[in-house]
Design a protein around this motif. Structure first.
Motif, PDB file in Angstrom:
ATOM      1  N   LYS A 421       1.945   7.325  -1.481  1.00 43.14           N
ATOM      2  CA  LYS A 421       1.293   6.039  -1.212  1.00 43.14           C
ATOM      3  C   LYS A 421       2.015   4.855  -1.845  1.00 43.14           C
ATOM      4  O   LYS A 421       2.092   3.772  -1.265  1.00 43.14           O
ATOM      5  N   LYS A 422       2.568   5.029  -3.048  1.00 42.84           N
ATOM      6  CA  LYS A 422       3.189   3.910  -3.744  1.00 42.84           C
ATOM      7  C   LYS A 422       4.447   3.437  -3.021  1.00 42.84           C
ATOM      8  O   LYS A 422       4.677   2.234  -2.867  1.00 42.84           O
ATOM      9  N   THR A 423       5.242   4.385  -2.576  1.00 42.82           N
ATOM     10  CA  THR A 423       6.471   4.040  -1.863  1.00 42.82           C
ATOM     11  C   THR A 423       6.160   3.247  -0.593  1.00 42.82           C
ATOM     12  O   THR A 423       6.780   2.225  -0.300  1.00 42.82           O
ATOM     13  N   GLY A 424       5.181   3.726   0.161  1.00 40.24           N
ATOM     14  CA  GLY A 424       4.811   3.041   1.394  1.00 40.24           C
ATOM     15  C   GLY A 424       4.324   1.623   1.157  1.00 40.24           C
ATOM     16  O   GLY A 424       4.685   0.703   1.891  1.00 40.24           O
ATOM     17  N   LEU A 425       3.509   1.430   0.134  1.00 44.86           N
ATOM     18  CA  LEU A 425       3.011   0.096  -0.185  1.00 44.86           C
ATOM     19  C   LEU A 425       4.150  -0.856  -0.543  1.00 44.86           C
ATOM     20  O   LEU A 425       4.164  -2.018  -0.123  1.00 44.86           O
ATOM     21  N   LEU A 426       5.096  -0.372  -1.334  1.00 49.23           N
ATOM     22  CA  LEU A 426       6.227  -1.220  -1.722  1.00 49.23           C
ATOM     23  C   LEU A 426       7.095  -1.577  -0.513  1.00 49.23           C
ATOM     24  O   LEU A 426       7.557  -2.719  -0.384  1.00 49.23           O
ATOM     25  N   ILE A 427       7.325  -0.593   0.364  1.00 46.68           N
ATOM     26  CA  ILE A 427       8.121  -0.870   1.565  1.00 46.68           C
ATOM     27  C   ILE A 427       7.424  -1.923   2.432  1.00 46.68           C
ATOM     28  O   ILE A 427       8.059  -2.858   2.945  1.00 46.68           O
ATOM     29  N   MET A 428       6.102  -1.799   2.589  1.00 49.45           N
ATOM     30  CA  MET A 428       5.364  -2.778   3.385  1.00 49.45           C
ATOM     31  C   MET A 428       5.429  -4.165   2.762  1.00 49.45           C
ATOM     32  O   MET A 428       5.594  -5.174   3.470  1.00 49.45           O
ATOM     33  N   ALA A 429       5.294  -4.238   1.435  1.00 46.37           N
ATOM     34  CA  ALA A 429       5.346  -5.539   0.754  1.00 46.37           C
ATOM     35  C   ALA A 429       6.703  -6.201   0.933  1.00 46.37           C
ATOM     36  O   ALA A 429       6.796  -7.410   1.208  1.00 46.37           O
ATOM     37  N   VAL A 430       7.777  -5.414   0.804  1.00 44.35           N
ATOM     38  CA  VAL A 430       9.133  -5.956   0.985  1.00 44.35           C
ATOM     39  C   VAL A 430       9.334  -6.391   2.437  1.00 44.35           C
ATOM     40  O   VAL A 430       9.875  -7.476   2.710  1.00 44.35           O
ATOM     41  N   THR A 431       8.886  -5.565   3.376  1.00 43.26           N
ATOM     42  CA  THR A 431       9.053  -5.877   4.799  1.00 43.26           C
ATOM     43  C   THR A 431       8.365  -7.191   5.161  1.00 43.26           C
ATOM     44  O   THR A 431       8.957  -8.065   5.810  1.00 43.26           O
ATOM     45  N   MET A 432       7.105  -7.354   4.749  1.00 47.97           N
ATOM     46  CA  MET A 432       6.362  -8.564   5.099  1.00 47.97           C
ATOM     47  C   MET A 432       6.924  -9.805   4.405  1.00 47.97           C
ATOM     48  O   MET A 432       6.931 -10.898   4.984  1.00 47.97           O
TER      49      MET A 432
END
Length: 544
Positions: A421-432
């Motif tokens: 879950k942590k990796t996915g959240l960070l990727i989404m934050a960077v993407t947005m």
């Protein structure tokens, strides 16, 4: 990236407040003066602000030279503070106001998460859920008062929750009613309805309704009444009783019971809310939905409803459900009204994704990241077609870069969907955070000819400066005044227009194309000098 030992996540988890503010700052700092003000709210609120500053209408707002009962004054006072204490100038004041409002909303939601018992991990995840919601990012870059309004509602909920679970209950409860008063003077009476409805439903659920009949609650209502009466009396002294009648009858009663505009079918929010919650509405595909149809699950929930261990969870659910039902029952339905519901839903989404204490995560992160990646990739594929079929004669800029960022973000989520879950959240934050940069700096400004009345307004200003009389027929009031630099005589009566055209030597007149085509007695000497398609309809500019 190792999900359990990421130094980035560890720092952010230790400092969730700082982390969310840093991200919203990165999403906003380069976008303070990047486009024109758009139809319809941005240009009207900018004109209201300038009428307040230039003409001294600090208590009763004015638009296009007449009282504007739609909105109370607090948001415009907030803009004046930003104008006074920051280097922002011109339209950057309005966009900075949006960014600061978004930051306040984020901190309010993080504070609510902590108040409802969330640990730092879930609190950070709550902020990241908001910061990766497409609708929230969009509103953070659009100038209006709803984020500030929702923030006061969230803080009122915080105070009420603490008031029902604290030794210092009277102070918290009175503070809640003060915040409700400020919220009401920011946008309207929903600032009272949202938190009171949540509190009453929660106390009924917990079998503690007598707590709402305490002396502190009565004092709170009295203080709330004093705050609102002070403004009402001031408004009457400034502008008379007609203004107040307009507020209570047309703006409150009619909107609730029989809206004169924005009336939508009962199921409107059932369709619109999942779209506004993207990409997080995809969590529905990662939940154990069988529980919803398990009678023993609901028996267990009901049996434990008086347990203090579930107080925070229950408040969040009731805050969301009661608010959603209330909005659905109103005659007027506007998508922006759902913003106060984003706070509890972000908390519940984060709790479901991260798990809390001994409770395992309810959301399967692998399924979720796959679904979110599909949303990103779908947008990336669809965007070029939007440019191909764009029906106007100007180009949309920056789409290739926004498509690339979304596509790479979707691929990164797919590649790491098993990493946790942590990796996915960070990727989404960077993407947005990366995605909003070309969108805000290139794509949105390129839509100015379609979304902003600036071109027509500035042409009007040129003619007005040369002595033309400014006139408008049946428009959304005030949409051209800001860029025209003056009040515009607005009327829906063609006979009045014809009289003015006869009396004035020079006139500059704006109206929708459909009304011009129906104008049977258009006088000679009136010619079209410009036509602009604004938002969803064409406007023609005529001169005499």
């Amino acid at each position: 990236m190792n999900n359990n030992t990421s130094p980035i996540w560890d720092f952010m988890e230790k400092h969730p407040w700082i982390s969310v503010i840093m991200i919203i700052a990165m999403q906003s700092i380069f976008t303070m003066d990047y486009r024109s003000l758009w139809f319809s709210d941005e240009v009207r609120y900018a004109e209201v602000y300038h009428q307040m500053k230039d003409a001294g209408h600090w208590l009763v707002m004015y638009l296009n030279g007449v009282p504007y009962p739609d909105k109370p004054p607090v948001y415009f006072w907030f803009l004046s503070i930003i104008d006074a204490v920051t280097p922002a100038d011109g339209i950057s004041v309005f966009f900075l106001g949006s960014a600061v409002s978004a930051g306040i909303f984020l901190l309010s939601t993080v504070a609510l998460a902590r108040t409802l018992g969330c640990g730092r991990k879930t609190t950070l995840a709550t902020g990241l859920v908001l910061l990766t919601n497409i609708f929230f990012i969009g509103i953070a870059h659009y100038s209006r008062m709803d984020l500030l309004f929702a923030s006061f509602i969230i803080w009122a909920n915080i105070c009420l929750f603490k008031g029902f679970h604290s030794k210092h209950a009277p102070n918290w409860i009175i503070s809640a009613f003060v915040l409700m008063g400020i919220a009401t003077l920011t946008k309207g009476p929903l600032g009272i309805v949202f938190p009171i409805l949540t509190a009453v439903c929660y106390l009924i659920w917990k079998k503690k309704l007598p707590l709402f009949r305490s002396k502190a609650v009565l004092k709170g209502f009295a203080i709330l009444a004093v705050i609102l009466l002070a403004w009402i009396i001031g408004a009457i002294l400034v502008d008379g009783t007609s203004f107040i009648h307009n507020i209570f009858y047309k703006q409150i009663y009619e909107r609730a019971v029989s809206s004169f505009h924005h009336e939508e079918p009962f199921q409107y929010y059932l369709i619109a809310f999942p779209l506004a919650w993207l990409p997080w509405s995809m969590a529905i595909f990662a939940l154990p939905l069988k529980k919803l149809f398990n009678i023993s699950h609901w028996r267990n929930v009901t049996a434990l409803r008086e347990s203090s261990l579930n107080d925070g969870r229950d408040w969040a659910w009731i805050m969301f459900i009661s608010g959603f039902v209330m909005l659905t029952c109103l005659s007027i339905k506007v998508l922006i009204y759902i913003l106060p519901l984003f706070a509890p839903l972000a908390i519940l989404t984060a709790k479901g994704l991260m798990g809390e204490g001994d409770n395992p995560p309810a959301i399967n992160s692998k399924k979720l990241w796959t679904a979110v990646a599909c949303v990103y990739l779908l947008f990336a594929v669809a965007a070029p077609f939007a440019e191909i079929f764009f029906p106007f004669d100007f180009a949309i800029k920056g789409l290739s870069l926004t498509v690339l960022i979304l596509g790479l973000g979707g691929l990164a989520l797919l590649a790491t969907r098993s990493s946790g879950k942590k990796t996915g959240l960070l990727i989404m934050a960077v993407t947005m955070t990366l995605w909003i940069q070309p969108l805000a700096l290139k794509t949105l400004p390129s839509l100015d000819p379609l979304m902003s009345p600036r071109m027509t307004g500035e042409i009007m200003k040129e003619y007005i400066d040369q002595g033309s009389y400014p006139l408008a027929h049946k428009i959304y009031s005030g949409i051209f005044s800001y860029y025209a630099g003056t009040n515009i005589h607005e009327t829906s009566d063609f006979k009045e227009i014809e009289r003015i055209l006869e009396e004035q030597d020079k006139v500059i007149l704006v109206m929708q194309r459909k009304y011009f085509d129906r104008w049977e007695n258009c006088p000679e000497g009136v010619t079209i000098i410009n036509e602009q398609f604004i938002s969803d309809r064409p406007y023609v500019l005529l001169r005499k």
